[in-house]
Design an enzyme around this catalytic site. Structure first.
Site, PDB file in Angstrom:
ATOM      1  CB  SER A   1      -0.869   0.010   1.263  1.00 53.86           C
ATOM      2  OG  SER A   1      -1.466   1.275   1.432  1.00 53.86           O
TER       3      SER A   1
ATOM      4  CE1 TYR B   1      -3.886  -2.283   5.172  1.00 50.83           C
ATOM      5  CE2 TYR B   1      -2.913  -0.160   4.629  1.00 50.83           C
ATOM      6  CZ  TYR B   1      -3.543  -1.319   4.234  1.00 50.83           C
ATOM      7  OH  TYR B   1      -3.810  -1.535   2.900  1.00 50.83           O
TER       8      TYR B   1
END
Ligand code: NAP
Length: 227
Positions: free
Chosen positions: A159, A172
């Site tokens: 990401s 995350y």
């Protein structure tokens, strides 16, 4: 002879590229980005296996893929469970594909958005095990199969949050940053075994995972790291 190959302008991407005869495992292929990857690989002719936790959803997807003529199999696996991971690779995938795997897509990921001071130990352990520990262990388990294929490829779905801060979701982001570094390590360590390792880092993509965080997502760039 000319200096570059001639390309038939009437040909389609499908006729120029083929994954016929190759095998692939895509984790989390029933929804979102993983679902699109399964379809793309199958469209190019790969035999694909995918997994998720929900058997009914897996069966529904496989029924649709069968109607489209894709060669896709599926099995239930919770990638946070070490024994499920072991069974997926050393039993299911190994016997389906004769001990050889060309492509491993580590796609499963999850998130919980909180300020860092509010995260609990169980949040840390869930996000770490789903996003990073599972991808690490699945890569380890797949190594003999990828090597046996003589043309292996691992793709981590990371990401942009692993590269820049978006101000929320520190666990995350840390899992994705770790994944970016692991990509570099495996790319160097396993090149000798004819295994390429790449990492694709999408930005905001409308899926079930992205919906709850869409309002807090501001990063527009997409980073792709190739080795
Ligand atoms: N969407 C975005 O904006 C975005 C942006 C950047 C990066 N990414 C990354 O892209 C990847 C895919 O995201 P997505 O948005 O497509 O997610 P998604 O729509 O939530 O789909 C996740 C898939 O993984 C499966 N899954 C989740 N937890 C699992 C577990 N413990 N064991 C096995 N399967 C599990 C889900 O099925 P079940 O729940 O039924 O198990 C589903 O098939 C993730 O790594 C994510 O971090 C997404």
């Amino acid at each position: 002879m000319g200096s570059h190959a001639e390309v038939d302008s009437s040909s389609t991407p499908e006729s120029r590229w083929s994954l016929e005869g190759t095998t692939a495992l895509v984790t989390g292929g029933t929804k979102g980005i993983g679902h699109a990857i399964v379809e793309e690989l199958a469209r190019f002719g790969a035999a694909v296996h995918t997994c998720s936790r929900n058997e009914a959803e897996l069966n529904k997807c496989m029924h649709e893929w069968e109607k489209k003529g894709f060669r896709v199999t599926g099995s239930v696996c919770d990638v946070t469970s070490p024994s499920d991971r072991q069974k997926l690779i050393t039993s299911t995938v190994s016997s389906l594909f004769d001990g050889k795997l060309n492509i491993l897509i580590n796609n499963v990921g999850t998130n919980k958005i909180k300020p860092t001071t509010e995260y609990k130990a169980e949040d840390f352990s869930l996000i770490m095990s789903t996003n990073f520990e599972s991808a690490y262990h699945l890569s380890q388990l797949s190594h003999p199969l990828l090597k046996a294929s003589s043309a292996g490829s691992i793709v981590f779905i990371s990401s942009t949050c692993g590269v820049v801060s978006i101000n929320v979701g520190s666990i995350y982001s840390a899992t994705k940053g770790a994944m970016n570094q692991l990509t570099k390590n495996l790319a160097c360590e396993w090149a000798k075994d004819n295994i390429r390792t790449n990492c694709v880092a999408p930005s905001f993509t409308t899926t079930s995972l992205a919906e709850p965080i869409s309002c807090s997502w501001h990063v527009a760039a997409c980073v792709v790291v190739f080795y």
